[in-house]
Design a protein around this motif. Sequence first.
Motif, PDB file in Angstrom:
ATOM      1  N   UNK A   1      97.807 129.748  30.154  1.00 18.25           N
ATOM      2  CA  UNK A   1      96.683 129.572  28.534  1.00 18.25           C
ATOM      3  C   UNK A   1      97.220 127.774  29.266  1.00 18.25           C
ATOM      4  N   UNK A   2      98.663 127.309  28.999  1.00 17.10           N
ATOM      5  CA  UNK A   2      98.832 126.387  29.161  1.00 17.10           C
ATOM      6  C   UNK A   2      98.197 125.484  30.991  1.00 17.10           C
TER       7      UNK A   2
ATOM      8  N   UNK B   1      96.671 121.769  31.447  1.00 18.72           N
ATOM      9  CA  UNK B   1      96.911 121.225  31.830  1.00 18.72           C
ATOM     10  C   UNK B   1      95.744 120.749  33.218  1.00 18.72           C
ATOM     11  N   UNK B   2      96.314 121.751  33.443  1.00 17.27           N
ATOM     12  CA  UNK B   2      94.866 121.121  34.881  1.00 17.27           C
ATOM     13  C   UNK B   2      93.698 121.056  34.814  1.00 17.27           C
TER      14      UNK B   2
ATOM     15  N   UNK C   1      91.093 116.792  29.450  1.00 12.38           N
ATOM     16  CA  UNK C   1      91.670 115.587  29.070  1.00 12.38           C
ATOM     17  C   UNK C   1      92.352 115.456  27.791  1.00 12.38           C
ATOM     18  N   UNK C   2      91.831 116.114  27.034  1.00 14.61           N
ATOM     19  CA  UNK C   2      92.122 117.353  25.591  1.00 14.61           C
ATOM     20  C   UNK C   2      92.583 118.172  24.835  1.00 14.61           C
ATOM     21  N   UNK C   3      93.553 118.427  24.036  1.00 11.87           N
ATOM     22  CA  UNK C   3      93.216 119.667  23.979  1.00 11.87           C
ATOM     23  C   UNK C   3      94.320 119.398  23.000  1.00 11.87           C
ATOM     24  N   UNK C   4      94.362 120.801  21.751  1.00  7.71           N
ATOM     25  CA  UNK C   4      95.044 120.273  20.472  1.00  7.71           C
ATOM     26  C   UNK C   4      95.640 122.344  20.717  1.00  7.71           C
ATOM     27  N   UNK C   5      97.630 122.077  20.738  1.00 13.55           N
ATOM     28  CA  UNK C   5      97.618 123.491  20.746  1.00 13.55           C
ATOM     29  C   UNK C   5      98.652 123.596  19.114  1.00 13.55           C
TER      30      UNK C   5
ATOM     31  N   UNK D   1      97.619 113.488  26.832  1.00 14.12           N
ATOM     32  CA  UNK D   1      95.863 114.127  26.714  1.00 14.12           C
ATOM     33  C   UNK D   1      96.061 115.540  25.479  1.00 14.12           C
ATOM     34  N   UNK D   2      97.789 116.417  25.050  1.00 14.26           N
ATOM     35  CA  UNK D   2      97.409 116.755  24.348  1.00 14.26           C
ATOM     36  C   UNK D   2      98.340 116.838  23.503  1.00 14.26           C
TER      37      UNK D   2
END
Length: 229
Positions: A170-171, A175-176, A179-183, A215-216
Amino acid sequence: MDRYSEITNKNQREIVLLKGFPCVWGKCSFCDYIEDNGTQEDEMNRLNEQVLANITGKYKVLEVINSGSCFELPKATLWRIREIIKEKGIEKLFLESHWCYKNRLQEMRDFFGIPIIFKIGVETFDYTFRNEFLNKNAKFQDYKELKQYFDSPCMMVGIKGQAKEMIERDMAIVEANFDHATINVYVNNTTAIKRDEELVTWFVEKYAYLDKDPRFEVLYNNTDFGVGD
């Protein structure tokens, strides 16, 4: 319940937690967040108006969340958000939606008239775990299909039943390709889904570098954005 806050580290913005109608799906096995909804439209609008009055526009960016999708906010609340966007000079908006609304996202883009970063609760790109164990009813096949509609996946780590390999995959995808994500690091709640402490410890150590990646956004607690209870 805190319903207004400012995010001052990454992607600086104001954030409001509003009340909406019940989640269109409302059956995710890990979620008790949907209890923060309502059916009394006038009461919801009054509360939302009070929360929205805190917005200053200081960052020119606003995030609006509720216990479901933005499409479940009362119409009067949506109109008030649009007025505030114009009054305060908001230039970018973060909204969240369930997969089932994927064909309606453009309605919100047209309505608000500014760039929108659309978030979605993905939790994992493992199709079976997402839809059978977590009961998300988000039946896209891969990240390419997701990206046709949404900009920012919300991931979840640290659930009993997850494996390190699943999280690593998932990571790597996030990451690849985004441009934006919430974990979200899972925190025990009133549901039967439980936190895996060993898995959380491993994740926090292995992926500590994400804290420095603009980005994260990694949420170690549900209230790390400053809203909620």
